[in-house]
Design an enzyme around this catalytic site. Structure first.
Site, PDB file in Angstrom:
ATOM      1  N   GLY A 205     -31.360   8.639  -3.665  1.00 21.48           N
ATOM      2  CA  GLY A 205     -32.008   7.575  -4.433  1.00 21.48           C
ATOM      3  C   GLY A 205     -32.283   6.416  -3.492  1.00 21.48           C
ATOM      4  O   GLY A 205     -33.415   6.148  -3.092  1.00 21.48           O
ATOM      5  N   ARG A 206     -31.172   5.768  -3.077  1.00 19.95           N
ATOM      6  CA  ARG A 206     -31.261   4.607  -2.199  1.00 19.95           C
ATOM      7  C   ARG A 206     -32.066   4.890  -0.922  1.00 19.95           C
ATOM      8  O   ARG A 206     -32.859   4.060  -0.490  1.00 19.95           O
ATOM      9  CB  ARG A 206     -29.832   4.208  -1.801  1.00 19.95           C
TER      10      ARG A 206
ATOM     11  N   ARG B 178     -25.570  -6.867  -6.325  1.00 22.61           N
ATOM     12  CA  ARG B 178     -24.799  -6.029  -5.392  1.00 22.61           C
ATOM     13  C   ARG B 178     -23.863  -6.839  -4.489  1.00 22.61           C
ATOM     14  O   ARG B 178     -22.792  -6.366  -4.134  1.00 22.61           O
ATOM     15  CB  ARG B 178     -25.741  -5.148  -4.553  1.00 22.61           C
TER      16      ARG B 178
ATOM     17  N   CYS C  15     -24.911 -19.888 -13.346  1.00 20.10           N
ATOM     18  CA  CYS C  15     -23.753 -20.761 -13.518  1.00 20.10           C
ATOM     19  C   CYS C  15     -22.492 -20.032 -13.104  1.00 20.10           C
ATOM     20  O   CYS C  15     -21.653 -19.683 -13.954  1.00 20.10           O
ATOM     21  CB  CYS C  15     -23.661 -21.196 -14.963  1.00 20.10           C
ATOM     22  N   GLU C  16     -22.381 -19.771 -11.835  1.00 22.93           N
ATOM     23  CA  GLU C  16     -21.261 -18.997 -11.350  1.00 22.93           C
ATOM     24  C   GLU C  16     -21.210 -19.142  -9.831  1.00 22.93           C
ATOM     25  O   GLU C  16     -22.222 -18.930  -9.168  1.00 22.93           O
ATOM     26  CB  GLU C  16     -21.514 -17.531 -11.745  1.00 22.93           C
TER      27      GLU C  16
ATOM     28  N   TYR D 260     -31.139  -0.196  -6.686  1.00 26.71           N
ATOM     29  CA  TYR D 260     -30.030  -0.811  -7.437  1.00 26.71           C
ATOM     30  C   TYR D 260     -30.134  -2.336  -7.521  1.00 26.71           C
ATOM     31  O   TYR D 260     -29.121  -3.013  -7.620  1.00 26.71           O
ATOM     32  CB  TYR D 260     -28.674  -0.388  -6.844  1.00 26.71           C
TER      33      TYR D 260
HETATM   34  N1  LLP Z   1     -26.656  11.852  -7.561  1.00 27.17           N
HETATM   35  C1  LLP Z   1     -25.657  11.450  -8.351  1.00 27.17           C
HETATM   36  C2  LLP Z   1     -24.966  12.415  -9.193  1.00 27.17           C
HETATM   37  C3  LLP Z   1     -25.269  10.107  -8.372  1.00 27.17           C
HETATM   38  O1  LLP Z   1     -24.272   9.725  -9.151  1.00 27.17           O
HETATM   39  C4  LLP Z   1     -25.950   9.175  -7.550  1.00 27.17           C
HETATM   40  C5  LLP Z   1     -25.580   7.765  -7.547  1.00 27.17           C
HETATM   41  C6  LLP Z   1     -27.006   9.640  -6.750  1.00 27.17           C
HETATM   42  C7  LLP Z   1     -27.322  10.985  -6.768  1.00 27.17           C
HETATM   43  C8  LLP Z   1     -27.825   8.737  -5.879  1.00 27.17           C
HETATM   44  O2  LLP Z   1     -27.079   8.105  -4.909  1.00 27.17           O
HETATM   45  P1  LLP Z   1     -27.808   7.286  -3.724  1.00 27.17           P
HETATM   46  O3  LLP Z   1     -28.491   8.286  -2.857  1.00 27.17           O
HETATM   47  O4  LLP Z   1     -28.811   6.358  -4.378  1.00 27.17           O
HETATM   48  O5  LLP Z   1     -26.723   6.543  -3.074  1.00 27.17           O
HETATM   49  N2  LLP Z   1     -24.989   0.820  -7.938  1.00 27.17           N
HETATM   50  C9  LLP Z   1     -24.413   1.312  -6.695  1.00 27.17           C
HETATM   51  C10 LLP Z   1     -24.712   2.767  -6.487  1.00 27.17           C
HETATM   52  C11 LLP Z   1     -24.223   3.656  -7.612  1.00 27.17           C
HETATM   53  C12 LLP Z   1     -24.660   5.059  -7.380  1.00 27.17           C
HETATM   54  C13 LLP Z   1     -24.301   5.940  -8.497  1.00 27.17           C
HETATM   55  N3  LLP Z   1     -24.700   7.295  -8.327  1.00 27.17           N
HETATM   56  C14 LLP Z   1     -24.963   0.465  -5.561  1.00 27.17           C
HETATM   57  O6  LLP Z   1     -25.724  -0.460  -5.807  1.00 27.17           O
HETATM   58  O7  LLP Z   1     -24.629   0.688  -4.409  1.00 27.17           O
END
Ligand code: LLP
Length: 463
Positions: A322-323, A360, A391-392, A421
């Site tokens: 994703g990221r 984040r 406000c934090e 994210y």
């Molecule tokens: N597959 C599954 C089953 C997942 O749970 C996730 C992310 C991904 C793929 C994608 O992961 P990536 O490649 O984007 O790292 N909010 C947090 C990240 C939470 C990710 C949750 N699951 C942040 O901002 O770092």
């Protein structure tokens, strides 16, 4: 604004211990391609541009704060992942990083699949025309309605996350007369070297079914016994913002150990293995992420080797970045509002957004960089903290960064690597209006997610 009205604040040399740093940043004007989207640069007047468009124009047209997303970069990254993994693997973009109808269309056009983890993400994917058989449905507590909608839509796979869900999905599939393709998500007991809240494969957490103690093997037994389920593989996701493939190596070793056990016990060789997402990106120039082809090569080698030694046919691999796809493609454009130098400490630079558009830093202590983008400056580096308008006191966007000492209200600054994210975790805290996402491609900009309005806020408030 004249410089004297906004004193520069502590000087770099005054606040940093001698010998501790190699020296002040020599150049605050260069936009390091490591952290900025591919088409970002500066024009001859020093104004930053993306896809050939000046950020000053974008700010005038779309307002600030705004997420500016480089569509060409997004598409190039999709292609790089698809090409790196090749025809015998599947790349699923993890929609939780950032999803919109336009993103779904780009993914579709570039041949990627999509991982969704809620009814809302599924609705977005289907509405924008993603073929259902290219969608994987995730989540540790899918509702009965979500399960039914996913099966009715014909999603390519549901990733089962608990014993209850095996029963729920099997029951709904049977009622609908469908044999649903499923994977079982296991936790392999790997401690990914990342923040505790984004590590997901150690055993003491809510996702997946532990390999330890034979629970995952029992889940497989149950799934194989149910006619309305077609168990196609095992899924493992070890965490996020990971730079090193050693965690994947251990995960693959353990998942393949389970595949061997399944073969020995049931005479079945499951055809797929999903190693999840979690590959890291550069948030600051100090980060060194690996390119998709390195990751693909390493994962293919690991899986092939492990399968050879287990005497198994190599399963089809899937991954869920994703990221690593969307993160580097966007930056958040802010206008500087107030500047407060605190003697001997640092200068607080307040922008017109904050923790509502990027949680984040507050949540994970995430590090970001920042640059003055509406002009260049030769002023001295000024130790700064970029904060929002909430406000934090924890409302911090960039904890420690250098900005030029002549920074003034009205200047535009931008934080790179905010594609993942940030909009997807944005909130209305303090009734902030969530910023738009503006996509830039071929020298043109268009809004793909519009800015929230006060009417949007009041529409939900029906009291
Ligand atoms: N597959 C599954 C089953 C997942 O749970 C996730 C992310 C991904 C793929 C994608 O992961 P990536 O490649 O984007 O790292 N909010 C947090 C990240 C939470 C990710 C949750 N699951 C942040 O901002 O770092």
């Amino acid at each position: 604004m004249s410089r004297s009205a906004h004193p520069a604040g502590p000087r770099y040399a005054d606040v940093l211990p001698e010998g501790h740093y190699s020296g002040p940043p020599t150049d605050l004007n260069t936009l390091d391609p490591k952290v900025w989207a591919r088409t970002v640069g500066r024009n001859t007047d020093g104004v930053a541009t993306v896809g050939g468009l000046e950020v000053t124009r974008l700010a005038e047209e779309f307002g600030t704060p705004a997420y500016i997303l480089d569509e060409d970069d997004f598409r190039a990254r999709c292609r790089a992942w698809a090409e790196a993994f090749g025809a015998d693997a599947d790349v699923f973009y993890a929609g939780k990083a950032f999803l919109s109808r336009a993103v779904v269309r780009w993914l579709h056009e570039e041949g990627l699949n999509l991982d969704v983890c809620s009814g809302g993400e599924l609705a977005t994917a289907l509405d924008a025309g993603m073929p259902a058989d290219r969608i994987a449905f995730h989540g540790n507590n899918k509702s009965p309605e979500e399960i039914e909608r996913a099966i009715r839509a014909g999603v390519g796979r549901i990733v089962l996350d608990s014993f209850q869900e095996i029963v729920r999905v099997a029951h709904t599939a049977r009622e609908l007369g469908v044999r649903q393709r499923v994977q079982i998500r296991v936790t392999v007991g790997v401690e990914a070297h990342t923040h505790e809240f984004i590590a997901t494969a150690h055993e003491d957490q809510k996702f997946g079914i532990p390999l330890a103690g034979g629970q995952a093997a029992e889940a497989v037994r149950r799934a194989l016994a149910l006619d309305s389920l077609e168990l196609i593989g095992i899924h493992s996701h070890i965490g996020s913002q990971i730079f090193d493939t050693s965690g994947f190596e251990v995960a693959a070793h353990r998942v393949i150990g389970l595949l061997r056990q399944i073969r020995d016990e049931h005479g079945v060789e499951l055809p797929e293995i999903d190693l999840g997402g979690g590959l890291g990106i550069a948030y600051t120039p100090a980060d060194d992420p690996r390119e998709p082809h390195h990751i693909a090569k390493a994962l293919h080698e690991i899986v092939t080797r492990e399968c050879e030694s287990a005497g198994l046919r190599t399963p089809r691999i899937s991954v869920e970045p994703g990221r690593a796809i969307v993160g580097p493609t966007a930056f958040t454009l802010y206008e500087v509002g107030t500047i407060k130098p605190l003697d001997g400490l640092r200068t607080y630079v307040s922008v017109d957004g904050g923790m509502s558009d990027n949680i984040r830093t507050a949540l994970y202590d995430a590090e970001y960089s920042v640059a003055l983008v509406s002009r260049t400056s030769d002023a001295e580096p000024m130790l700064s903290r970029v904060v929002g308008k909430h406000c934090e006191s924890g409302d911090i966007v960039v904890r420690d960064a250098f900005l030029p000492a002549d920074l003034a209200p009205g200047d535009l600054i931008a934080v790179p690597a905010t594609g993942a994210y940030c909009r997807s975790m944005a909130s209305n805290y303090n009734h902030a209006l969530r910023p738009p996402v503006v996509a830039v491609a071929d020298g043109a900009a268009r809004v793909i997610v519009r800015r929230e309005t006060e009417e949007d806020l009041l529409r939900l408030d029906v009291g």
